[in-house]
Design an enzyme around this catalytic site. Structure first.
Site, PDB file in Angstrom:
ATOM      1  N   PRO A  25       0.839  -1.201   0.000  1.00 47.73           N
ATOM      2  CA  PRO A  25       0.000   0.000   0.000  1.00 47.73           C
ATOM      3  C   PRO A  25       0.874   1.251   0.000  1.00 47.73           C
ATOM      4  O   PRO A  25       1.807   1.334   0.790  1.00 47.73           O
ATOM      5  CB  PRO A  25      -0.784  -0.117   1.321  1.00 47.73           C
ATOM      6  CG  PRO A  25       0.029  -1.024   2.187  1.00 47.73           C
ATOM      7  CD  PRO A  25       0.784  -1.940   1.271  1.00 47.73           C
ATOM      8  N   MET A  26       0.583   2.189  -0.890  1.00 45.92           N
ATOM      9  CA  MET A  26       1.378   3.419  -0.938  1.00 45.92           C
ATOM     10  C   MET A  26       0.465   4.614  -1.217  1.00 45.92           C
ATOM     11  O   MET A  26      -0.144   4.698  -2.278  1.00 45.92           O
ATOM     12  CB  MET A  26       2.484   3.299  -1.997  1.00 45.92           C
ATOM     13  CG  MET A  26       3.577   2.312  -1.589  1.00 45.92           C
ATOM     14  SD  MET A  26       4.884   2.101  -2.821  1.00 45.92           S
ATOM     15  CE  MET A  26       4.097   1.002  -3.988  1.00 45.92           C
ATOM     16  N   GLN A  78      -6.513  -1.316   2.565  1.00 43.75           N
ATOM     17  CA  GLN A  78      -5.796  -1.018   3.806  1.00 43.75           C
ATOM     18  C   GLN A  78      -6.515   0.081   4.581  1.00 43.75           C
ATOM     19  O   GLN A  78      -6.830   1.144   4.032  1.00 43.75           O
ATOM     20  CB  GLN A  78      -4.360  -0.574   3.570  1.00 43.75           C
ATOM     21  CG  GLN A  78      -3.654  -0.494   4.936  1.00 43.75           C
ATOM     22  CD  GLN A  78      -2.264   0.074   4.902  1.00 43.75           C
ATOM     23  OE1 GLN A  78      -2.065   1.196   4.451  1.00 43.75           O
ATOM     24  NE2 GLN A  78      -1.309  -0.690   5.385  1.00 43.75           N
ATOM     25  N   CYS A 108       2.828   2.828   9.374  1.00 44.51           N
ATOM     26  CA  CYS A 108       3.061   4.105   8.710  1.00 44.51           C
ATOM     27  C   CYS A 108       3.382   5.187   9.746  1.00 44.51           C
ATOM     28  O   CYS A 108       2.607   5.395  10.672  1.00 44.51           O
ATOM     29  CB  CYS A 108       1.783   4.453   7.954  1.00 44.51           C
ATOM     30  SG  CYS A 108       1.971   5.825   6.887  1.00 44.51           S
ATOM     31  N   GLY A 220      10.316  -4.449   2.549  1.00 46.94           N
ATOM     32  CA  GLY A 220      11.345  -3.446   2.810  1.00 46.94           C
ATOM     33  C   GLY A 220      12.588  -3.652   1.960  1.00 46.94           C
ATOM     34  O   GLY A 220      13.300  -4.650   2.126  1.00 46.94           O
ATOM     35  N   GLY A 242       7.221  -2.521  -2.513  1.00 45.09           N
ATOM     36  CA  GLY A 242       6.612  -1.201  -2.663  1.00 45.09           C
ATOM     37  C   GLY A 242       7.242  -0.399  -3.778  1.00 45.09           C
ATOM     38  O   GLY A 242       6.841  -0.493  -4.940  1.00 45.09           O
ATOM     39  N   ARG A 243       8.282   0.360  -3.443  1.00 42.14           N
ATOM     40  CA  ARG A 243       8.819   1.342  -4.394  1.00 42.14           C
ATOM     41  C   ARG A 243       9.319   0.737  -5.690  1.00 42.14           C
ATOM     42  O   ARG A 243       9.095   1.313  -6.767  1.00 42.14           O
ATOM     43  CB  ARG A 243       9.912   2.164  -3.703  1.00 42.14           C
ATOM     44  CG  ARG A 243       9.326   3.119  -2.685  1.00 42.14           C
ATOM     45  CD  ARG A 243      10.367   3.612  -1.719  1.00 42.14           C
ATOM     46  NE  ARG A 243      10.828   2.560  -0.822  1.00 42.14           N
ATOM     47  CZ  ARG A 243      11.701   2.719   0.161  1.00 42.14           C
ATOM     48  NH1 ARG A 243      12.243   3.910   0.352  1.00 42.14           N
ATOM     49  NH2 ARG A 243      12.046   1.719   0.941  1.00 42.14           N
TER      50      ARG A 243
END
Ligand SMILES: Cc1cc2nc3c(=O)[nH]c(=O)nc-3n(C[C@H](O)[C@H](O)[C@H](O)COP(=O)(O)O)c2cc1C
Length: 341
Positions: A25-26, A78, A108, A220, A242-243
């Site tokens: 989730p971002m 989320q 977060c 991560g 994620g990224r």
């Protein structure tokens, strides 16, 4: 060619299978346009929404935040919050909207989130997290999961993480995604909190030994499918990216179905770009802007010939008045020229 996506809600076992690989989730990034793109690239990978706060849904009535395209399945909502009653209602709304999973954000560290007493600060109160999750499970017909850190501030992760997993799993949560670094709630920006605290993958892996029945995904700093496969081989049940998935979606997602799920051909970024054209046209016809879709596509050719011209055409022209889906074809022509050169 990318296969058709999944226009139906998924069963629990299918979602658990999908969780072998997930896109994290971002906020501001994994909106529905981004998820639609990712789903064209991978049929099986589990996709997460941006965090939606329970107060916004329940007190603010912002149920439009729950809108998603049926082709995004399997897709998880989320939630952020720390009030069990409110989170239960938000989970109920999310499940009723058709999400395949409801995830609670315990990772977060942003100021805004801290001020509402939710996110990573909840690592300090596993009892409250357990209470929230129990209420959500009671209210939600779909699985409730948790995304957490290994600890915050001066906590000792070796003590905190097992205690957290024990208490929250006793409330009924069986699946966790663990961002394998602490969050420092004072002094670091949210962005720094994604890079500065050191990664410790060994600790979540030890948790798999302590809690073999739990489904644990590691998150991560994971930047390739090779790394993802290595983590799965080590014993993790899932890998959350994620990224890298956002910036280099083709690198991470085109081969995911074959390599991680053992099913399906690789997707082709050129074909996926073309599949985004009718989607963008529909979005524009309903009052949206091309750039809202194409901003998530800038990395589609990253690491491949034509990546720079693709990015340039879309970033310079997609926001211009009257820009339409044909811009995607125009940018593609430039990519294909670069690839042929
Ligand atoms: C722009 C951005 C927004 C994020 N928003 C959220 C969020 O809403 N909820 C959440 O749990 N984590 C959020 N994160 C953290 C990611 O889910 C992930 O845990 C983190 O980026 C580490 O994974 P990575 O190294 O693969 O990117 C965000 C990360 C980024 C880069």
């Amino acid at each position: 060619m990318a296969e058709q996506a999944n226009p139906i809600k998924q069963g629990k076992s299918e979602v658990i299978r999908a969780a072998r690989l997930s896109v994290a989730p971002m906020m501001d990034w994994t909106d529905r346009h981004c998820r639609y793109l990712h789903r064209r690239l991978s049929r099986h990978t589990l996709l997460y929404t941006e965090m939606v706060t329970a107060p916004a849904l329940v007190r603010g009535g912002a149920t439009h935040l729950l809108a998603f395209n049926a082709e995004e399945h399997p897709v998880a909502l989320q939630l952020g919050g720390s009030d069990p009653v409110e989170l239960a209602e938000a989970a109920r709304l999310g499940a009723a909207a058709g999400y395949d999973e409801i995830n609670l954000n315990v990772g977060c560290p942003s100021d805004r989130v801290q001020s509402g007493t939710f996110g990573a600060v909840l690592m300090k109160d596993p009892g409250l997290v357990a209470e929230c999750c129990a209420a959500m499970i009671e209210a939600s017909p779909v699985e409730v999961t948790v995304k957490c850190r290994i600890g915050v501030d001066d906590q000792d992760p070796d003590a905190v993480l097992p205690e957290f997993l024990a208490r929250v799993s006793a409330a009924g949560v069986q699946r966790f995604a663990i961002h394998a670094r602490k969050a420092w709630l004072q002094g670091l920006s949210p962005k720094q909190n994604r890079d500065v605290p050191p990664l410790d993958y060994a600790l979540p892996l030890r948790m798999k030994g302590l809690f073999p029945a739990l489904h644990l995904s590691v998150n991560g700093g994971i930047g390739s499918l090779d790394e993802a496969e290595a983590f799965l081989d080590q014993g993790f049940d899932g890998v959350m990216i994620g990224r890298s998935a956002y910036h280099s979606p083709a690198e991470i997602l085109t081969q995911a179905d074959r390599r991680i799920f053992g099913s399906g051909p690789d997707s082709d970024p050129v074909q996926v770009a073309r599949q985004m054209m009718p989607y963008a046209a529909d979005h524009i016809a309903s009052g949206g802007k091309l750039a809202q879709v194409t901003r998530h596509m800038l990395g589609l050719f990253s690491g491949r010939p034509g990546a720079r011209i693709w990015r340039r055409v879309l970033s310079e022209q997609a926001h211009l008045p009257g820009a339409g889906p044909e811009l995607i074809e125009q940018a593609l022509c430039a990519v294909l020229d670069a690839q042929a050169a």
